[in-house]
Design a protein around this motif. Structure first.
Motif, mmCIF file in Angstrom:
data_model
loop_
_atom_site.group_PDB
_atom_site.id
_atom_site.type_symbol
_atom_site.label_atom_id
_atom_site.label_comp_id
_atom_site.label_asym_id
_atom_site.label_seq_id
_atom_site.Cartn_x
_atom_site.Cartn_y
_atom_site.Cartn_z
ATOM 1 N N VAL A 184 44.439 27.348 -63.331
ATOM 2 C CA VAL A 184 45.326 26.702 -62.354
ATOM 3 C C VAL A 184 45.996 25.466 -62.959
ATOM 4 N N SER A 185 45.277 24.757 -63.820
ATOM 5 C CA SER A 185 45.879 23.577 -64.456
ATOM 6 C C SER A 185 47.032 23.987 -65.365
ATOM 7 N N LYS A 186 46.830 25.032 -66.163
ATOM 8 C CA LYS A 186 47.896 25.503 -67.053
ATOM 9 C C LYS A 186 49.139 25.894 -66.258
ATOM 10 N N ALA A 187 48.929 26.558 -65.141
ATOM 11 C CA ALA A 187 50.069 26.999 -64.326
ATOM 12 C C ALA A 187 50.863 25.809 -63.791
ATOM 13 N N VAL A 188 50.156 24.812 -63.282
ATOM 14 C CA VAL A 188 50.834 23.635 -62.736
ATOM 15 C C VAL A 188 51.492 22.816 -63.841
ATOM 16 N N TYR A 189 50.816 22.649 -64.970
ATOM 17 C CA TYR A 189 51.376 21.875 -66.076
ATOM 18 C C TYR A 189 52.674 22.497 -66.595
ATOM 19 N N ALA A 190 52.761 23.827 -66.504
ATOM 20 C CA ALA A 190 53.948 24.522 -67.018
ATOM 21 C C ALA A 190 55.109 24.510 -66.026
ATOM 22 N N HIS A 191 54.876 24.072 -64.802
ATOM 23 C CA HIS A 191 55.936 24.059 -63.790
ATOM 24 C C HIS A 191 56.972 22.990 -64.144
ATOM 25 N N PRO A 192 58.247 23.300 -63.978
ATOM 26 C CA PRO A 192 59.294 22.319 -64.317
ATOM 27 C C PRO A 192 59.128 20.968 -63.622
ATOM 28 N N ALA A 193 58.608 20.967 -62.400
ATOM 29 C CA ALA A 193 58.429 19.695 -61.687
ATOM 30 C C ALA A 193 57.422 18.809 -62.408
ATOM 31 N N ALA A 194 56.377 19.419 -62.954
ATOM 32 C CA ALA A 194 55.376 18.651 -63.702
ATOM 33 C C ALA A 194 55.963 18.145 -65.014
#
Length: 337
Positions: free
Chosen positions: A116-126
Motif C-alpha cells: 500500500v505504501s508503494k502504491a501511494v508513493y507512486a501516485h502523482p499527488a504524492a
C-alpha cells in the motif's frame, strides 16, 4: 630521469584527484540508534557501495545531522542527501501519505504495508507534494500495527481508555481521541521520559520501538491485539542530489530498494518471533482485547476519521477519495495474492 619521475608523480597525483572527485558520498539523516526500523537504510548503503565498487557511499547518521522532526526541512535545503521521517511529525507537510495512517485500514502484515505504501508513493499527488520539499519518495519503513504498553492496571475496555494519556501520533492519536483518550505527539526519542515522568500513561509503538526506546522497561502490560493502525515513515532523497547521480549510481540506488526492503522484512520477522519471550523476560502482562471491544473501537474511530480525512483533503485540492480507494484496492489485491 628526475624530470621523468616528476612528471609521472604529477600524473599519478592528477589521476588520484580525478578518482577522488568522481566518488559520490551521501549523508543520511535518521535518529535514535541502529535498530529494525533502520535496517533497510543500512542495507541500502551496503548494496550501493558494493554495486559501485565503493564509488558511491552513504554515511548514516543517528541524530548527528538533524532532529527527527526537521529531516524533511533538511532535505529541502540540501543539508543532506537522504533522510527518514514519520508523517505524523508534520502532517501539513506530507498530507498525501497520511492516508496510510488512517485507523483500522485492515493491513495484516508487513508485506501488505509495503504494497500500500508503494502504491501511494507512486501516485502523482504524492510525487508533487514531496517535490515541494525538493524530496523524492524512495521507500517506506514498514511497521506492524501499533499496540500499547502501559503502567498500572491494564486497559482492556473503551471505558478504560477514557482520559488515558497516550503517546500516539497522526491517525492513531485521532483514533484514541475518538474514544476519550488524550493523545500527545512527543517524538519517539522523548517517549521513555514522558512515560517515566508520568506525562503519559501509555505509549503506542511497534515492537522494535518499545525495545529501542526503552518503553517496554517501564511497562506493566502490553495489548497484544488492539491493532488500531500504524504510522508511515518514508525514506526520501533530495531531488537535486538524485538527479546529479551518474547513470550507474542511479541504477545502483534504484535497483537496491527492493533488496533492502526484503532484508528489512526478514530482520523484522525475526524480532516478532521472539517478542513473547521478551515480554516474559521483562514481566510484562500480555493483554488480549475482546473482539467486541475492538469492533466498538473501530466503529467509533475508523469511519468518522476516514470520512473527515477525505473531506479535509478534498477541500485542500487533494484527491482524498481517490487515495483512500487506491489503498483499499491495493490491499485487497495484496491479500488476494
Amino acid at each position: 630521469m628526475t624530470k621523468y619521475l616528476s612528471g609521472a608523480a604529477a600524473c599519478a597525483l592528477s589521476l588520484a584527484f580525478v578518482t577522488e572527485a568522481a566518488a559520490t558520498e551521501w549523508n543520511v539523516s535518521v535518529w535514535g540508534k541502529r535498530r529494525a526500523f533502520t535496517e533497510h537504510v543500512e542495507k541500502l548503503a551496503e548494496l550501493v557501495s558494493e554495486k559501485t565498487g565503493g564509488e558511491f557511499t552513504m554515511n548514516v547518521s543517528y541524530g548527528g545531522l538533524s532532529k527527527n522532526r526537521e529531516n524533511l526541512d533538511g532535505i529541502s535545503i540540501g543539508a543532506f542527501e537522504m533522510a527518514q521521517f514519520c508523517a505524523g511529525y508534520h502532517r501539513d507537510k506530507n498530507r498525501v501519505v497520511t492516508v496510510l495512517e488512517l485507523p483500522f485500514l485492515g493491513v495484516e502484515n508487513l508485506e501488505q504495508e509495503v504494497a500500500v505504501s508503494k502504491a501511494v508513493y507512486a501516485h502523482p499527488a504524492a510525487t508533487d507534494e514531496m517535490a515541494q520539499w525538493n524530496a523524492k519518495l524512495l521507500m517506506t519503513s514498514p511497521m506492524p500495527q501499533y499496540n500499547l504498553v502501559g503502567t498500572g492496571d491494564p486497559r482492556s475496555t473503551l471505558a478504560d481508555f477514557e482520559g488515558m494519556r497516550v503517546r500516539a501520533t497522526g491517525g492513531l492519536g485521532k483514533a484514541f481521541e475518538a474514544v476519550g483518550g488524550v493523545p500527545t505527539s512527543v517524538t519517539a526519542t522523548e517517549a521513555y521520559q514522558a512515560m517515566e515522568s508520568g506525562v503519559v500513561d501509555t505509549v503506542a509503538f511497534a515492537q522494535h520501538a518499545h525495545l529501542s526506546f526503552g518503553t517496554i522497561n517501564q511497562a506493566d502490560w502490553w495489548t497484544a491485539n488492539l491493532n488500531p493502525g500504524t504510522v508511515n515513515c518514508p525514506v526520501v532523497v533530495n531531488i537535486d542530489a538524485y538527479e546529479s547521480l551518474s547513470d550507474k549510481e542511479r541504477e545502483a540506488l534504484d535497483s537496491s530498494v527492493d533488496e533492502a526492503l526484503d532484508h528489512y522484512l526478514a530482520n523484522y520477522g525475526a524480532l516478532l518471533e521472539k517478542w513473547d519471550s521478551v515480554l516474559a523476560e521483562k514481566g510484562v502482562q500480555k493483554v488480549e482485547i475482546a473482539p467486541e471491544v475492538i469492533a466498538e473501537f473501530r466503529a467509533k474511530a475508523a469511519d468518522p476519521i476516514r470520512d473527515a480525512w477525505i473531506k479535509d483533503m478534498e477541500a485542500q485540492g487533494l484527491p482524498g477519495q481517490e487515495l483512500y480507494d487506491l489503498v483499499v484496492k491495493t490491499l485487497a489485491d495484496a491479500k488476494g495474492s
